[in-house]
Design a protein around this motif. Structure first.
Motif, PDB file in Angstrom:
ATOM      1  N   GLY A 158       0.792  -1.211  -0.320  1.00  0.00           N
ATOM      2  CA  GLY A 158       0.038   0.063  -0.321  1.00  0.00           C
ATOM      3  C   GLY A 158       0.487   1.284   0.311  1.00  0.00           C
ATOM      4  O   GLY A 158       0.605   2.435  -0.858  1.00  0.00           O
ATOM      5  N   LYS A 159       2.051   1.271   0.321  1.00  0.00           N
ATOM      6  CA  LYS A 159       2.950   2.746   0.627  1.00  0.00           C
ATOM      7  C   LYS A 159       3.751   2.501  -0.812  1.00  0.00           C
ATOM      8  O   LYS A 159       2.768   3.843  -1.011  1.00  0.00           O
ATOM      9  CB  LYS A 159       3.428   2.226   1.842  1.00  0.00           C
ATOM     10  N   GLN A 160       3.800   0.799  -1.064  1.00  0.00           N
ATOM     11  CA  GLN A 160       4.218   1.868  -2.877  1.00  0.00           C
ATOM     12  C   GLN A 160       3.814   2.215  -3.702  1.00  0.00           C
ATOM     13  O   GLN A 160       3.811   2.644  -4.700  1.00  0.00           O
ATOM     14  CB  GLN A 160       4.687   0.241  -2.823  1.00  0.00           C
ATOM     15  N   GLU A 161       1.756   1.742  -3.223  1.00  0.00           N
ATOM     16  CA  GLU A 161       1.126   2.469  -4.437  1.00  0.00           C
ATOM     17  C   GLU A 161       0.743   3.883  -3.863  1.00  0.00           C
ATOM     18  O   GLU A 161       0.637   4.304  -5.047  1.00  0.00           O
ATOM     19  CB  GLU A 161      -0.263   1.947  -3.852  1.00  0.00           C
ATOM     20  N   ALA A 162       1.505   4.190  -2.914  1.00  0.00           N
ATOM     21  CA  ALA A 162       0.516   5.950  -2.081  1.00  0.00           C
ATOM     22  C   ALA A 162       2.349   6.409  -3.383  1.00  0.00           C
ATOM     23  O   ALA A 162       1.675   7.725  -3.738  1.00  0.00           O
ATOM     24  CB  ALA A 162       0.654   6.269  -1.673  1.00  0.00           C
ATOM     25  N   ARG A 163       3.220   6.080  -3.276  1.00  0.00           N
ATOM     26  CA  ARG A 163       4.198   6.256  -3.574  1.00  0.00           C
ATOM     27  C   ARG A 163       3.984   6.745  -5.352  1.00  0.00           C
ATOM     28  O   ARG A 163       4.401   7.972  -6.284  1.00  0.00           O
ATOM     29  CB  ARG A 163       5.306   5.367  -2.828  1.00  0.00           C
ATOM     30  N   HIS A 164       3.883   5.739  -5.824  1.00  0.00           N
ATOM     31  CA  HIS A 164       3.660   5.478  -7.068  1.00  0.00           C
ATOM     32  C   HIS A 164       2.626   6.395  -7.319  1.00  0.00           C
ATOM     33  O   HIS A 164       2.369   6.794  -9.089  1.00  0.00           O
ATOM     34  CB  HIS A 164       2.641   3.919  -7.495  1.00  0.00           C
ATOM     35  N   ALA A 165       1.056   6.274  -6.975  1.00  0.00           N
ATOM     36  CA  ALA A 165      -0.014   7.629  -7.294  1.00  0.00           C
ATOM     37  C   ALA A 165       0.463   9.127  -7.284  1.00  0.00           C
ATOM     38  O   ALA A 165       0.969  10.053  -7.983  1.00  0.00           O
ATOM     39  CB  ALA A 165      -1.091   7.235  -6.541  1.00  0.00           C
ATOM     40  N   GLY A 166       1.536   9.049  -6.637  1.00  0.00           N
ATOM     41  CA  GLY A 166       2.471  10.386  -6.287  1.00  0.00           C
ATOM     42  C   GLY A 166       3.622  11.055  -7.315  1.00  0.00           C
ATOM     43  O   GLY A 166       3.521  12.205  -7.827  1.00  0.00           O
ATOM     44  N   GLN A 167       3.907   9.848  -7.872  1.00  0.00           N
ATOM     45  CA  GLN A 167       4.868   9.788  -9.218  1.00  0.00           C
ATOM     46  C   GLN A 167       4.239  10.609 -10.175  1.00  0.00           C
ATOM     47  O   GLN A 167       4.595  10.488 -11.068  1.00  0.00           O
ATOM     48  CB  GLN A 167       5.850   8.242  -9.353  1.00  0.00           C
ATOM     49  N   GLN A 168       2.803   9.176 -10.610  1.00  0.00           N
ATOM     50  CA  GLN A 168       2.136  10.065 -11.594  1.00  0.00           C
ATOM     51  C   GLN A 168       1.683  11.621 -11.593  1.00  0.00           C
ATOM     52  O   GLN A 168       1.113  11.207 -13.050  1.00  0.00           O
ATOM     53  CB  GLN A 168       0.856   9.256 -11.306  1.00  0.00           C
ATOM     54  N   LEU A 169       1.069  11.710 -10.371  1.00  0.00           N
ATOM     55  CA  LEU A 169       1.056  13.242 -10.350  1.00  0.00           C
ATOM     56  C   LEU A 169       1.851  13.868 -10.254  1.00  0.00           C
ATOM     57  O   LEU A 169       1.820  15.333 -10.268  1.00  0.00           O
ATOM     58  CB  LEU A 169      -0.143  13.324  -9.576  1.00  0.00           C
ATOM     59  N   GLN A 170       3.504  13.535 -10.416  1.00  0.00           N
ATOM     60  CA  GLN A 170       4.887  14.938 -10.310  1.00  0.00           C
ATOM     61  C   GLN A 170       3.990  15.966 -10.871  1.00  0.00           C
ATOM     62  O   GLN A 170       4.700  17.062 -10.349  1.00  0.00           O
ATOM     63  CB  GLN A 170       5.587  14.572 -10.484  1.00  0.00           C
ATOM     64  N   GLU A 171       3.815  15.424 -12.702  1.00  0.00           N
ATOM     65  CA  GLU A 171       4.116  17.192 -13.190  1.00  0.00           C
ATOM     66  C   GLU A 171       3.146  17.482 -13.078  1.00  0.00           C
ATOM     67  O   GLU A 171       2.324  18.102 -14.059  1.00  0.00           O
ATOM     68  CB  GLU A 171       3.541  16.325 -14.704  1.00  0.00           C
ATOM     69  N   GLN A 172       1.262  17.635 -12.079  1.00  0.00           N
ATOM     70  CA  GLN A 172      -0.028  18.150 -12.149  1.00  0.00           C
ATOM     71  C   GLN A 172      -0.010  19.099 -11.004  1.00  0.00           C
ATOM     72  O   GLN A 172       1.041  18.938 -10.418  1.00  0.00           O
ATOM     73  CB  GLN A 172      -1.026  17.294 -11.995  1.00  0.00           C
ATOM     74  N   LYS A 173      -0.064  20.214 -11.633  1.00  0.00           N
ATOM     75  CA  LYS A 173      -0.198  21.391 -10.397  1.00  0.00           C
ATOM     76  C   LYS A 173      -1.122  20.845  -9.270  1.00  0.00           C
ATOM     77  O   LYS A 173      -2.485  21.464  -9.909  1.00  0.00           O
ATOM     78  CB  LYS A 173      -0.513  23.317 -10.605  1.00  0.00           C
ATOM     79  N   ILE A 174      -1.301  20.686  -8.401  1.00  0.00           N
ATOM     80  CA  ILE A 174      -1.941  20.429  -6.964  1.00  0.00           C
ATOM     81  C   ILE A 174      -2.530  21.709  -6.165  1.00  0.00           C
ATOM     82  O   ILE A 174      -1.153  22.004  -5.768  1.00  0.00           O
ATOM     83  CB  ILE A 174      -1.640  18.985  -6.227  1.00  0.00           C
ATOM     84  N   ASP A 175      -3.734  21.840  -6.297  1.00  0.00           N
ATOM     85  CA  ASP A 175      -3.318  23.705  -4.839  1.00  0.00           C
ATOM     86  C   ASP A 175      -4.681  23.335  -3.766  1.00  0.00           C
ATOM     87  O   ASP A 175      -4.214  24.011  -3.058  1.00  0.00           O
ATOM     88  CB  ASP A 175      -4.567  24.436  -5.838  1.00  0.00           C
TER      89      ASP A 175
END
Length: 212
Positions: free
Chosen positions: A32-49
């Motif tokens: 689950g922790k790996q999945e969380a990190r991977h999800a973050g990597q998928q959104l690295q280029e996105q601007k989250i406010d």
């Protein structure tokens, strides 16, 4: 045009053990922790406010690990029980296969797959819908309307309730929708119209989600 990102928390210990989790505060597994990190990597280029999370640790930890991967540790975070997983009441903690043996497959399927049938001491998906959607309309929709990109980390059923609202899906159709752990989904938002886009992760890596 703003964007709305939805992520189901990474695999929890009770997901792994095939237990009804619901409102119990169960932490992530190593996967689950790996999945969380991977999800973050998928959104690295996105601007989250701004980010929203349920109050349960598996969602909060998933969000924290995602934001660390994205280098977005300073954005505002709102946590609310309105985004918590559906309560399974007396079923929480029980192994799903053993529960079928005890109550029968038809009864367990009705508890899990019906929109408005309530498991003993728990919530129906309708109950979950009726707390998620008012919160979304009051607190999240205005952020999107102002042009902000929003990330929500929550649970299989609280996200299912939200997706039902966003996509105008019927109560029977939404019960067939599977939501994989740790896989970002996103919607482009324009003039209060939500257009679903493909998950950012390659379809070949998608896996079947477990409920609860």
């Amino acid at each position: 045009m703003s964007k709305l990102f939805l992520v189901r928390h990474g695999q929890s210990q009770w997901n792994l053990e095939n237990r009804f989790t619901g409102g119990q505060d169960i932490d992530l597994t190593e996967l689950g922790k790996q999945e969380a990190r991977h999800a973050g990597q998928q959104l690295q280029e996105q601007k989250i406010d701004i980010a929203f999370s349920s109050k349960l640790v598996r969602a909060r930890r998933t969000l924290a690990m995602m934001l660390e991967e994205m280098d977005r540790l300073t954005i505002p975070i709102m946590t609310t029980a309105c985004l918590n997983e559906r309560s399974y009441g007396m079923l929480e903690g029980l192994n799903k296969a053993e529960t079928v043996l005890k109550y029968g497959e038809a009864q367990v399927q009705e508890w899990r797959r019906s929109f408005d049938v309530i498991p003993p001491g728990g919530e129906s998906l309708k109950d979950t819908h009726d707390r998620v959607i008012p919160y979304f309309k009051k607190y999240i929709a205005p952020e999107l309307a102002s042009g902000k990109n929003v990330l929500i980390v929550a649970h299989g059923n609280s996200l299912r309730a939200l997706i039902m609202f966003l996509e105008h899906i019927s109560s029977s159709e939404i019960m067939k929708r599977e939501i994989a752990t740790g896989v970002p989904l996103y919607y482009e938002v324009k003039d209060a119209y939500f257009k679903r886009r493909e998950a950012l992760l390659s379809k070949s890596l998608l896996k079947t989600a477990t409920h609860g």
